[in-house]
Motif scaffolding. Structure first.
Motif, mmCIF file in Angstrom:
data_model
loop_
_atom_site.group_PDB
_atom_site.id
_atom_site.type_symbol
_atom_site.label_atom_id
_atom_site.label_comp_id
_atom_site.label_asym_id
_atom_site.label_seq_id
_atom_site.Cartn_x
_atom_site.Cartn_y
_atom_site.Cartn_z
ATOM 1 N N ALA A 98 0.832 -1.208 0.000
ATOM 2 C CA ALA A 98 0.000 0.000 0.000
ATOM 3 C C ALA A 98 0.867 1.260 0.000
ATOM 4 C CB ALA A 98 -0.936 0.007 1.207
ATOM 5 N N GLU A 99 1.949 1.251 0.782
ATOM 6 C CA GLU A 99 2.851 2.398 0.804
ATOM 7 C C GLU A 99 3.510 2.599 -0.554
ATOM 8 O OE1 GLU A 99 5.711 2.105 3.964
ATOM 9 O OE2 GLU A 99 4.137 2.036 5.508
ATOM 10 N N HIS A 100 3.912 1.496 -1.174
ATOM 11 C CA HIS A 100 4.543 1.583 -2.486
ATOM 12 C C HIS A 100 3.571 2.156 -3.516
ATOM 13 C CE1 HIS A 100 7.144 0.651 -5.837
ATOM 14 N NE2 HIS A 100 6.151 0.011 -6.422
ATOM 15 N N GLU A 101 2.335 1.671 -3.497
ATOM 16 C CA GLU A 101 1.329 2.183 -4.427
ATOM 17 C C GLU A 101 1.082 3.663 -4.188
ATOM 18 O OE1 GLU A 101 -2.036 -0.352 -3.840
ATOM 19 O OE2 GLU A 101 -1.162 -2.006 -4.993
ATOM 20 N N SER A 102 1.042 4.064 -2.930
ATOM 21 C CA SER A 102 0.841 5.472 -2.595
ATOM 22 C C SER A 102 2.015 6.315 -3.086
ATOM 23 C CB SER A 102 0.674 5.628 -1.085
ATOM 24 O OG SER A 102 0.533 6.981 -0.751
ATOM 25 N N LEU A 103 3.230 5.809 -2.891
ATOM 26 C CA LEU A 103 4.404 6.549 -3.358
ATOM 27 C C LEU A 103 4.388 6.709 -4.875
ATOM 28 C CD1 LEU A 103 7.243 5.073 -1.125
ATOM 29 C CD2 LEU A 103 6.345 7.399 -1.070
ATOM 30 N N VAL A 104 4.018 5.660 -5.563
ATOM 31 C CA VAL A 104 3.953 5.737 -7.024
ATOM 32 C C VAL A 104 2.849 6.700 -7.454
ATOM 33 C CG1 VAL A 104 3.359 4.412 -9.103
ATOM 34 C CG2 VAL A 104 4.963 3.472 -7.435
ATOM 35 N N LYS A 105 1.707 6.619 -6.793
ATOM 36 C CA LYS A 105 0.565 7.457 -7.165
ATOM 37 C C LYS A 105 0.845 8.939 -6.929
ATOM 38 C CE LYS A 105 -4.416 7.860 -6.359
ATOM 39 N NZ LYS A 105 -5.560 7.315 -5.621
ATOM 40 N N TYR A 106 1.542 9.241 -5.827
ATOM 41 C CA TYR A 106 1.755 10.644 -5.462
ATOM 42 C C TYR A 106 3.212 11.081 -5.627
ATOM 43 C CZ TYR A 106 -2.869 10.063 -3.482
ATOM 44 O OH TYR A 106 -4.202 9.798 -3.321
ATOM 45 N N ARG A 107 3.952 10.414 -6.493
ATOM 46 C CA ARG A 107 5.364 10.738 -6.671
ATOM 47 C C ARG A 107 5.566 12.147 -7.217
ATOM 48 N NH1 ARG A 107 4.111 7.909 -11.368
ATOM 49 N NH2 ARG A 107 4.870 8.896 -13.252
ATOM 50 N N SER A 108 4.590 12.698 -7.923
ATOM 51 C CA SER A 108 4.700 14.015 -8.556
ATOM 52 C C SER A 108 4.285 15.148 -7.627
ATOM 53 C CB SER A 108 3.815 14.067 -9.795
ATOM 54 O OG SER A 108 4.009 12.953 -10.604
ATOM 55 N N GLN A 109 3.909 14.838 -6.418
ATOM 56 C CA GLN A 109 3.349 15.852 -5.527
ATOM 57 C C GLN A 109 4.314 17.015 -5.276
ATOM 58 O OE1 GLN A 109 1.462 14.337 -2.036
ATOM 59 N NE2 GLN A 109 1.670 16.242 -0.924
ATOM 60 N N ASP A 110 5.523 16.728 -4.868
ATOM 61 C CA ASP A 110 6.470 17.800 -4.552
ATOM 62 C C ASP A 110 6.816 18.629 -5.788
ATOM 63 O OD1 ASP A 110 6.524 17.094 -1.879
ATOM 64 O OD2 ASP A 110 8.258 15.784 -2.117
ATOM 65 N N LEU A 111 7.066 17.958 -6.889
ATOM 66 C CA LEU A 111 7.380 18.682 -8.121
ATOM 67 C C LEU A 111 6.191 19.537 -8.547
ATOM 68 C CD1 LEU A 111 9.297 19.265 -10.452
ATOM 69 C CD2 LEU A 111 8.333 17.278 -11.634
ATOM 70 N N GLY A 112 4.992 18.985 -8.458
ATOM 71 C CA GLY A 112 3.795 19.745 -8.825
ATOM 72 C C GLY A 112 3.641 20.999 -7.987
ATOM 73 N N LYS A 113 3.855 20.878 -6.673
ATOM 74 C CA LYS A 113 3.751 22.057 -5.799
ATOM 75 C C LYS A 113 4.762 23.131 -6.191
ATOM 76 C CE LYS A 113 1.892 20.002 -1.591
ATOM 77 N NZ LYS A 113 2.161 19.706 -0.167
ATOM 78 N N LYS A 114 5.946 22.707 -6.625
ATOM 79 C CA LYS A 114 6.976 23.673 -7.016
ATOM 80 C C LYS A 114 6.680 24.319 -8.366
ATOM 81 C CE LYS A 114 10.516 21.387 -4.316
ATOM 82 N NZ LYS A 114 11.677 20.502 -4.341
ATOM 83 N N LEU A 115 5.958 23.603 -9.226
ATOM 84 C CA LEU A 115 5.665 24.140 -10.558
ATOM 85 C C LEU A 115 4.422 25.031 -10.597
ATOM 86 C CD1 LEU A 115 6.494 21.115 -12.883
ATOM 87 C CD2 LEU A 115 7.805 23.211 -12.547
ATOM 88 N N LEU A 116 3.572 24.939 -9.602
ATOM 89 C CA LEU A 116 2.342 25.743 -9.612
ATOM 90 C C LEU A 116 2.621 27.245 -9.640
ATOM 91 C CD1 LEU A 116 0.005 23.668 -7.286
ATOM 92 C CD2 LEU A 116 0.166 23.656 -9.772
ATOM 93 N N PRO A 117 3.563 27.765 -8.878
ATOM 94 C CA PRO A 117 3.863 29.201 -9.000
ATOM 95 C C PRO A 117 4.373 29.577 -10.396
ATOM 96 C CG PRO A 117 4.782 28.333 -6.958
ATOM 97 C CD PRO A 117 4.280 27.171 -7.749
ATOM 98 N N VAL A 118 5.070 28.674 -11.044
ATOM 99 C CA VAL A 118 5.543 28.922 -12.407
ATOM 100 C C VAL A 118 4.339 29.073 -13.334
ATOM 101 C CG1 VAL A 118 6.847 27.952 -14.352
ATOM 102 C CG2 VAL A 118 7.697 27.685 -12.001
ATOM 103 N N MET A 119 3.351 28.206 -13.177
ATOM 104 C CA MET A 119 2.127 28.304 -13.994
ATOM 105 C C MET A 119 1.439 29.644 -13.741
ATOM 106 S SD MET A 119 0.955 24.845 -15.273
ATOM 107 C CE MET A 119 -0.677 25.321 -15.447
ATOM 108 N N ASP A 120 1.366 30.035 -12.459
ATOM 109 C CA ASP A 120 0.735 31.322 -12.129
ATOM 110 C C ASP A 120 1.462 32.473 -12.813
ATOM 111 O OD1 ASP A 120 -1.035 29.955 -10.478
ATOM 112 O OD2 ASP A 120 0.114 30.370 -8.649
ATOM 113 N N ASN A 121 2.786 32.464 -12.769
ATOM 114 C CA ASN A 121 3.565 33.541 -13.388
ATOM 115 C C ASN A 121 3.399 33.563 -14.902
ATOM 116 O OD1 ASN A 121 4.553 34.478 -10.945
ATOM 117 N ND2 ASN A 121 6.355 33.146 -11.013
#
Length: 189
Positions: free
Chosen positions: A73-96
């Motif tokens: 379950a942890e592995h599946e969660s890690l795979v499913k949400y692996r983009s979370q940190d990168l996505g959070k960092k890219l959102l301000p770029v999208m806003d700009n």
């Protein structure tokens, strides 16, 4: 008299021998009975130890199964949400990039620059969508505190019923079912 004494002695010896034989048979019976009790006690002890070991084995087996299931379950969660940190960092770029597109352009060079920014923003949006990051719909929707953040309220009217989002100040995004950033909105009250 010597013969009588011999006979008496012989009778006494026979009785002693019979008593000894009887005692020996009683002793052998008692010994066998004691051995059976000891053997039964040992069997009961061994059965109890076996039951205890079987219980420990089953518990250990269940624990291994639980650990395996948790790891999966942890592995599946890690795979499913692996983009979370990168996505959070890219959102301000999208806003700009979106803010850059809102600027007024008066010349041809600015128009081509704006077109390039549009292409970059579109490519970034497609890449985020492929990773499971999508924009939270807000404009005209009913306010949901799980995915929207109300930063201002205005009075409700006939055109805008209560708890309706009137304006989106900052887009919100979610990764699958997890909110990366709630949408900052103005809500009619």
């Amino acid at each position: 008299m010597a013969e009588e004494e011999k006979q008496a002695e012989q009778t006494a010896d026979e009785q002693a021998t019979e008593n000894t034989a009887a005692t020996d048979s009683v002793t052998e019976a008692e010994v066998e009975e004691t051995e059976e009790v000891v053997a039964a006690s040992e069997v009961d002890t061994l059965k109890a130890q076996l039951d205890e070991m079987e219980d420990k084995f089953l518990r250990a087996q269940a624990e291994v199964a639980n650990i395996s299931r948790r790891n999966k379950a942890e592995h599946e969660s890690l795979v499913k949400y692996r983009s979370q940190d990168l996505g959070k960092k890219l959102l301000p770029v999208m806003d700009n990039l979106e803010r850059a597109l809102q600027t007024e352009i008066n010349d041809e060079q600015g128009a081509s620059l704006k077109k390039g920014v549009e292409m970059v923003l579109e490519s970034l949006a497609v890449a985020l969508k492929e990773e499971g990051i999508k924009e939270i719909s807000a404009q005209g929707e009913t306010f949901d505190p799980n995915i929207h953040q109300a930063v201002q309220t205005i009075p409700a009217s006939d055109e805008t019923p209560s708890e309706t989002i009137v304006e989106v100040l900052q887009k919100g995004y979610q990764l699958h079912d997890r909110v990366l950033r709630p949408a900052m909105v103005i809500v009619a009250q």
